[in-house]
Motif scaffolding. Structure first.
Motif, PDB file in Angstrom:
ATOM      1  N   GLU A 163       0.811  -1.209   0.000  1.00 41.55           N
ATOM      2  CA  GLU A 163       0.000   0.000   0.000  1.00 41.55           C
ATOM      3  C   GLU A 163       0.850   1.267   0.000  1.00 41.55           C
TER       4      GLU A 163
ATOM      5  N   GLY B 144       3.626   1.612  -1.600  1.00 42.18           N
ATOM      6  CA  GLY B 144       4.159   1.820  -2.933  1.00 42.18           C
ATOM      7  C   GLY B 144       5.583   1.361  -3.185  1.00 42.18           C
TER       8      GLY B 144
ATOM      9  N   THR C  15       8.951  -0.567  -7.054  1.00 42.88           N
ATOM     10  CA  THR C  15       7.800   0.313  -6.906  1.00 42.88           C
ATOM     11  C   THR C  15       6.562  -0.556  -7.109  1.00 42.88           C
TER      12      THR C  15
ATOM     13  N   ARG D  44       2.309  -0.656  -7.942  1.00 42.34           N
ATOM     14  CA  ARG D  44       1.100   0.032  -8.427  1.00 42.34           C
ATOM     15  C   ARG D  44      -0.075  -0.934  -8.307  1.00 42.34           C
ATOM     16  N   ASP D  45      -1.102  -0.516  -7.596  1.00 42.26           N
ATOM     17  CA  ASP D  45      -2.303  -1.347  -7.418  1.00 42.26           C
ATOM     18  C   ASP D  45      -3.017  -1.489  -8.769  1.00 42.26           C
ATOM     19  N   THR D  46      -3.222  -2.735  -9.194  1.00 34.54           N
ATOM     20  CA  THR D  46      -3.904  -3.005 -10.470  1.00 34.54           C
ATOM     21  C   THR D  46      -5.197  -3.786 -10.261  1.00 34.54           C
TER      22      THR D  46
ATOM     23  N   GLU E  79      -7.960  -2.900 -12.480  1.00 27.52           N
ATOM     24  CA  GLU E  79      -7.637  -3.153 -13.886  1.00 27.52           C
ATOM     25  C   GLU E  79      -7.784  -4.637 -14.225  1.00 27.52           C
TER      26      GLU E  79
ATOM     27  N   TYR F 143      -1.122  -6.304  -7.934  1.00 29.70           N
ATOM     28  CA  TYR F 143      -0.211  -5.180  -8.091  1.00 29.70           C
ATOM     29  C   TYR F 143       0.774  -5.456  -9.225  1.00 29.70           C
ATOM     30  N   HIS F 144       1.251  -4.379  -9.843  1.00 26.81           N
ATOM     31  CA  HIS F 144       2.351  -4.479 -10.801  1.00 26.81           C
ATOM     32  C   HIS F 144       3.576  -3.899 -10.107  1.00 26.81           C
TER      33      HIS F 144
ATOM     34  N   LYS G  76       7.912  -2.850 -10.378  1.00 23.35           N
ATOM     35  CA  LYS G  76       9.022  -2.499 -11.265  1.00 23.35           C
ATOM     36  C   LYS G  76      10.226  -2.160 -10.391  1.00 23.35           C
TER      37      LYS G  76
ATOM     38  N   ASN H 163      10.596  -6.611 -13.579  1.00 24.02           N
ATOM     39  CA  ASN H 163       9.228  -6.182 -13.308  1.00 24.02           C
ATOM     40  C   ASN H 163       8.377  -7.428 -13.169  1.00 24.02           C
TER      41      ASN H 163
ATOM     42  N   ASP I 240       4.295  -9.103 -11.488  1.00 23.38           N
ATOM     43  CA  ASP I 240       2.960  -8.954 -10.918  1.00 23.38           C
ATOM     44  C   ASP I 240       2.889  -9.693  -9.594  1.00 23.38           C
TER      45      ASP I 240
END
Length: 111
Positions: free
Chosen positions: A7, A9, A24, A26-28, A31, A47-48, A50, A59, A61
């Motif tokens: 959460e 990041g 890093t 990112r909540d996906t 998506e 999350y994705h 990187k 990178n 998931d």
């Protein structure tokens, strides 16, 4: 602790060689899942990631659920495909491994 890092990041994850890499995050979730499903199954997040380290280009998931724990799939330039899964169903201990390291195991399961 894992959920908090996701959460916030940034998360540090182990690669199959024992080193750790910061990513890093990112909540996906919305998506990947339809919003109605995301609301119904609020305990499942995706999350994705990187890499932040320029020495390790990677990178991938990540998924996190209350019942199945943490799972990661990482594509790393120096170490190939790396997976992190619960160690024998534990949600406290995890195993980091690559397909290359376990290729014999995977091949035998295909026969």
């Amino acid at each position: 602790l894992m959920r908090k890092s996701l959460e916030e990041g940034v998360i540090s994850l182990p690669l199959n060689d024992g080193s750790f890499v910061r990513f890093t995050v990112r909540d996906t979730t919305t998506e990947i899942m339809h919003p109605d499903l995301a609301r119904k199954f609020s305990g499942i997040k995706t999350y994705h990631i990187k890499s932040l380290d320029s020495q390790v280009v990677a990178n991938g998931d990540v998924s996190l659920s209350i019942s199945n724990g943490f799972h990661a799939q990482i594509v790393c330039y120096k170490c190939g495909h790396v997976y992190i899964d619960p160690h024998y169903g534990s949600t406290r201990y995890y195993t980091s491994y690559s397909v290359h390291e376990n290729s014999k195991k995977f091949q035998s399961n295909m026969h």
